[in-house]
Design an enzyme around this catalytic site. Sequence first.
Site, PDB file in Angstrom:
ATOM      1  N   ASP B 221      37.336  38.693  40.946  1.00 21.55           N
ATOM      2  CA  ASP B 221      37.468  38.460  39.702  1.00 21.55           C
ATOM      3  C   ASP B 221      38.764  39.829  38.582  1.00 21.55           C
ATOM      4  OD1 ASP B 221      37.210  36.871  37.365  1.00 21.55           O
ATOM      5  OD2 ASP B 221      36.380  38.416  36.878  1.00 21.55           O
ATOM      6  N   LYS B 225      43.144  39.399  38.283  1.00 27.06           N
ATOM      7  CA  LYS B 225      43.315  39.823  36.996  1.00 27.06           C
ATOM      8  C   LYS B 225      44.423  40.654  37.345  1.00 27.06           C
ATOM      9  CE  LYS B 225      39.206  38.000  34.003  1.00 27.06           C
ATOM     10  NZ  LYS B 225      37.439  38.372  34.136  1.00 27.06           N
TER      11      LYS B 225
END
Lengths: 450, 338
Positions: B221, B225
């Site tokens: 994750d 980003k």
Amino acid sequence: MTIVMKFGGSSLADADTIRRCAALVRGQSSDRVITVVSAMAGVTDMLIELAQAAADGTRMRVHTLLGKLHERHELAARAFGANEAVAPLLSQLDTLVAGIGAVSELTPRSHDAVVSFGERLSAVIVAAALEGHAMTGHEAGIVTDDRHTQAIPLMKLSLHQIRETLQPRLEHGEPIVVTGFIAGTQHGAITTFGRGGSDLTATLVGAGLPADEVWIWSDVDGLMSADPRIVPEARLLGHVTFAEAIEMGQFGAKSMHPRALEPAAEYRVPVRMRNTFHPDCAGTLITDGQPNGETVRSVLRLRGSVLVTIAGAAMVGQPGTAARVFQALADVGVNVQVISQTVSEAGISVVIPASQLDPARVALENRLVRTGVARKVEIESDIDVVAVVGAGMAGVPGIAARVFGAVARRNINVMAIAQGSSELTICFVVKADASATAVQALHAEFGLAG
Amino acid sequence: MKIAIVGFGVVGQALVRLLNERSGELYRQHGFAPRIVAVMDTRGAALSAQGLEIAALLHAKASDGTVAALADCGVAGVDSEQVIAECGARVLIEATPSSLRDPQPAIRHLKAAFRAGLHVVSVNKVPLAVALPGLRELANYNRVMFRFSGTVGAGLPVLALAQQCALGDEILSVRAVLNGTTNYILWRMHEAGLDFAAALAEAVRLGYAETDPSADIDGVDTAMKTVIFANVVLDRAATLADVQVAGIRDLPRERIAAAAAGQRVKLLAEFGEALRVGPEEVEAHGPLDVPANINAVSLSLRHGGEVTLRGPGAGGVETATGVLRDLLDIWHALGSAP
């Protein structure tokens, strides 16, 4: 290694030459190869004529051309047991042509659809020869804008999709044949790339995968130090930079189209030009490597151009004159090849293709002479452009002196000169009957025969 | 402005609630009156050219598990690409929960929207992490806006702040805590002396971690980003393959204890020469030492010095706020277009 191999039409003339191409692909058994194909030799021209004939309603011509196209492809397909693969494509082509005949109109979109059959047919035949799978450029992931006949790829999206589509298939080990030259819009309409289109497909696929090298197979060994018809001792160049190859392409060497080299240059995929009929020759490798110490690499000649000089005292010190000249030319779609202007500003000289002289002259006379911005437009039609190209020329003093010294010793008058700020090229305009001598003189001056 | 939403999970529902609750204020301040003309979930769609009734929409989802159950407007089993192209919306909100294993459905939604001339707000990180350069190119080609500020930092304007900082200055380096779940786990391991498994179990129990926390604890994750940030702020055509990723799965308690005095271990995204995600020491009580599930982004600017943004970086309402910000951004840009 992963290699993209592209075969031009001359390498795909009939079943025998196709068999030769298949052998070249199979010969790289330890590598992973993706094949990109043009249409079979002469087929694209036939399809263009067919589309026009259908729109014009010349039925006999349509009938004859369709007959020839059926025969060419069926004959080649038979050699590889691919008749069942070409039959539906040929019948689609028949239907499409009948449709164009029915509406008597040829849009750029239907033009592209007709022309696409050249590559789609050759791809299934070559795929049969390789016992592999044929797909269109669009199926492989290439997406373009909607400028039919001159489409431009959406580069980043296409590279992403190419990788996504082809990488798994490549790992699967299945031979893949991709149609060159044709792609599609985001809505799936077929588009074509225009000149150099199949090479562009090959470099896009090479940059997308990414491949270790892209091999462009044609009927020439590679890039030469000069045209051997002018300079018999001209030599094959083993290695050139992208910038040199692009420049040489601009000057009409049997190079790749500059647009086709762009993706390879940007994503640093080496390109190798090779000869199908002379496979032992390593050809010319094009990379982004540094110049190898040589200054001038090649001497080229551009024919079929005219020198146009826009002159007049009123132009001196008048800001915007150059802008008006080029705007006038751009508005009638004239491609300016060389630009030359002196500090005095009393004249601007441009070299343009002879085929565009008439509209250029009218535009300049109407927009500049009529309005008094310039006094007259002078034409020199019997001229050639000579260029020396080499990435190693940059920053080396004295090259220009040697170029013009060598030309002057042969008593050749130089009519206009231009050098780009990249210092990759010096080009100049001479009388057409003196251009061969100028090329020979420069080839000797820089010792290009080796 | 007509809006279509694909994916009606926590964020999608929070968004329509937010639009409903704040409708008066949005109209007064911005003249913004969104009409939701299509909502799609995995089982179907609800469609209405006049705009869907938000309370009924939420009710159908809550009671029947799908918006397709909505009376009069519900349709089961639709082709979402077709709905996107034909629903008449001006903006698509992509809020599906796609996974890295299959980014294709979300990518197809975005492409369908761009092709049909819709502006897009994406909450979904996956298609961006996989194909951002190509998707932005397609959006530009179709002259539509593509916003995704909620993908990094949820409601925190991380991308906007960084872009503003880069304007007229130079970003020398970036260090950031971009994942609340892992920060909570590491924080509890330090504060309460828990081991990894116990801290993770607590995070799951309190709703800070999903039942399958792999994407968080393996650093994926954060890496996604990182890719988005690098593309947008640093103008690097990076994809996931360009990020060196290490997670914190089964991080031994000793690693936390071994941190030198005055140091804390965080799952850090670092943007230097390379893009890296992994457990790293940061200064205790410094800008990046954030508690619980708080995010922090610290930019080192050549002239402006150290700039840090801290705040909640996850949650349905927080993310929905990010979407609303993007919607208003598009609304204002449309109004000022020539």
